[in-house]
Design a protein around this motif. Structure first.
Motif, short mmCIF file in Angstrom:
data_model
loop_
_atom_site.label_atom_id
_atom_site.label_comp_id
_atom_site.label_asym_id
_atom_site.label_seq_id
_atom_site.Cartn_x
_atom_site.Cartn_y
_atom_site.Cartn_z
N PRO A 134 0.80 -1.22 0.00
CA PRO A 134 0.00 0.00 0.00
C PRO A 134 0.84 1.28 0.00
O PRO A 134 1.98 1.31 0.46
CB PRO A 134 -0.78 -0.10 1.32
CG PRO A 134 -0.73 -1.51 1.72
CD PRO A 134 0.56 -2.06 1.18
N PHE A 135 0.21 2.34 -0.49
CA PHE A 135 0.73 3.68 -0.30
C PHE A 135 0.24 4.17 1.05
O PHE A 135 -0.82 3.77 1.53
CB PHE A 135 0.17 4.64 -1.37
CG PHE A 135 0.82 4.50 -2.71
CD1 PHE A 135 2.00 5.17 -3.00
CD2 PHE A 135 0.24 3.70 -3.68
CE1 PHE A 135 2.58 5.05 -4.25
CE2 PHE A 135 0.82 3.57 -4.93
CZ PHE A 135 2.00 4.25 -5.21
N GLN A 136 1.02 5.07 1.66
CA GLN A 136 0.58 5.74 2.88
C GLN A 136 0.93 7.22 2.77
O GLN A 136 1.99 7.58 2.26
CB GLN A 136 1.27 5.18 4.12
CG GLN A 136 0.79 3.81 4.50
CD GLN A 136 1.35 3.40 5.85
OE1 GLN A 136 2.56 3.41 6.06
NE2 GLN A 136 0.46 3.05 6.77
N LEU A 137 0.02 8.04 3.25
CA LEU A 137 0.30 9.46 3.44
C LEU A 137 0.73 9.60 4.89
O LEU A 137 -0.03 9.27 5.80
CB LEU A 137 -0.93 10.30 3.15
CG LEU A 137 -0.80 11.80 3.42
CD1 LEU A 137 0.32 12.41 2.58
CD2 LEU A 137 -2.12 12.50 3.15
N LEU A 138 1.97 10.03 5.09
CA LEU A 138 2.53 10.12 6.44
C LEU A 138 2.81 11.56 6.81
O LEU A 138 3.28 12.35 5.99
CB LEU A 138 3.83 9.33 6.53
CG LEU A 138 3.78 7.84 6.21
CD1 LEU A 138 5.17 7.23 6.33
CD2 LEU A 138 2.80 7.12 7.12
N ALA A 139 2.53 11.88 8.06
CA ALA A 139 2.96 13.14 8.67
C ALA A 139 3.98 12.78 9.74
O ALA A 139 3.75 11.89 10.56
CB ALA A 139 1.79 13.89 9.29
N VAL A 140 5.12 13.44 9.68
CA VAL A 140 6.21 13.17 10.61
C VAL A 140 6.45 14.43 11.43
O VAL A 140 6.59 15.52 10.87
CB VAL A 140 7.49 12.77 9.85
CG1 VAL A 140 8.62 12.48 10.81
CG2 VAL A 140 7.22 11.60 8.93
N ILE A 141 6.49 14.27 12.73
CA ILE A 141 6.83 15.37 13.63
C ILE A 141 8.04 14.90 14.41
O ILE A 141 8.01 13.85 15.05
CB ILE A 141 5.66 15.73 14.57
CG1 ILE A 141 4.47 16.35 13.80
CG2 ILE A 141 6.13 16.73 15.61
CD1 ILE A 141 3.62 15.41 13.09
N THR A 142 9.11 15.68 14.33
CA THR A 142 10.36 15.24 14.97
C THR A 142 11.17 16.45 15.42
O THR A 142 11.04 17.53 14.89
CB THR A 142 11.20 14.37 14.01
OG1 THR A 142 12.38 13.93 14.69
CG2 THR A 142 11.59 15.11 12.75
N GLU A 143 12.01 16.19 16.42
CA GLU A 143 12.97 17.19 16.83
C GLU A 143 14.35 16.93 16.21
O GLU A 143 15.26 17.70 16.39
CB GLU A 143 13.07 17.23 18.37
CG GLU A 143 13.51 15.92 18.99
CD GLU A 143 13.44 15.93 20.50
OE1 GLU A 143 12.87 16.88 21.08
OE2 GLU A 143 13.95 14.98 21.11
N MET A 144 14.43 15.82 15.43
CA MET A 144 15.70 15.47 14.78
C MET A 144 15.83 16.26 13.48
O MET A 144 14.94 16.21 12.64
CB MET A 144 15.74 13.98 14.45
CG MET A 144 15.55 13.08 15.63
SD MET A 144 16.88 13.35 16.82
CE MET A 144 16.36 12.26 18.12
N ASP A 145 16.95 16.95 13.31
CA ASP A 145 17.18 17.68 12.07
C ASP A 145 17.23 16.71 10.91
O ASP A 145 17.74 15.60 11.03
CB ASP A 145 18.49 18.45 12.13
CG ASP A 145 18.44 19.65 13.07
OD1 ASP A 145 17.34 20.11 13.38
OD2 ASP A 145 19.51 20.11 13.50
N PRO A 146 16.71 17.14 9.75
CA PRO A 146 16.77 16.24 8.57
C PRO A 146 18.21 16.02 8.14
O PRO A 146 19.08 16.86 8.37
CB PRO A 146 15.98 17.01 7.51
CG PRO A 146 15.87 18.39 8.00
CD PRO A 146 16.06 18.39 9.47
N PRO A 147 18.44 14.87 7.52
CA PRO A 147 19.82 14.53 7.11
C PRO A 147 20.31 15.41 5.95
O PRO A 147 19.57 15.99 5.24
CB PRO A 147 19.70 13.07 6.67
CG PRO A 147 18.26 12.87 6.34
CD PRO A 147 17.50 13.84 7.18
#
Length: 147
Positions: A134-147
């Protein structure tokens, strides 16, 4: 598309504490420093000739972009960043922090905002682990800086 519940879920996760351990949550998964909300999930594509998968993928990108318009009203235009290099670096043995390491394995890019009040990153992306899945629409909330 559920414009009512998705922004409310993102708002909730922007204020909620992060789980101490990696695992399932009431909206998806989470761990130290991040939440991943599974906003929408399609069916699988085991019997598909590729047509339905392409249409579904396009619809999920449309839904991501539509939700993104709602977030632009709050946080201005997002940055779109590729996760391809993070995936390649993790495959080469580099330690990429979560949630970015696992996201890079099934999400080619994210639309990314930084919430000034909390310093948290908010990312939207379309995930698919493999062409039959399946496809998923994801929302990500993080305090980690993106790579």
């Amino acid at each position: 598309m559920n414009f009512t519940h998705w922004p409310a879920t993102i708002d909730l996760l922007c204020t909620r504490g992060f789980p101490a351990e990696h695992g399932r949550t009431d909206v998806g998964t989470g761990g130290p420093g991040y939440h991943i909300a599974e906003l929408q999930t399609s069916g699988d594509f085991w019997e598909d000739d590729g047509t339905e998968r392409a249409e579904t993928g396009a619809q999920y990108e449309f839904d991501r972009d539509g939700l993104g318009v709602r977030l632009i009203e709050r946080w201005s235009a997002p940055r779109v960043i590729s996760l391809e290099s993070a995936f390649e670096r993790s495959q080469g043995g580099e330690d990429i922090p979560e949630p970015w390491a696992s996201l890079s394995a099934h999400m080619p890019d994210v639309h990314l905002w930084k919430q000034r009040e909390t310093g948290r990153w908010i990312a939207l992306g379309v995930s698919q682990w493999d062409k039959e899945l399946p496809f998923q629409l994801l929302a990500v909330i993080t305090e980690m800086d993106p790579p």
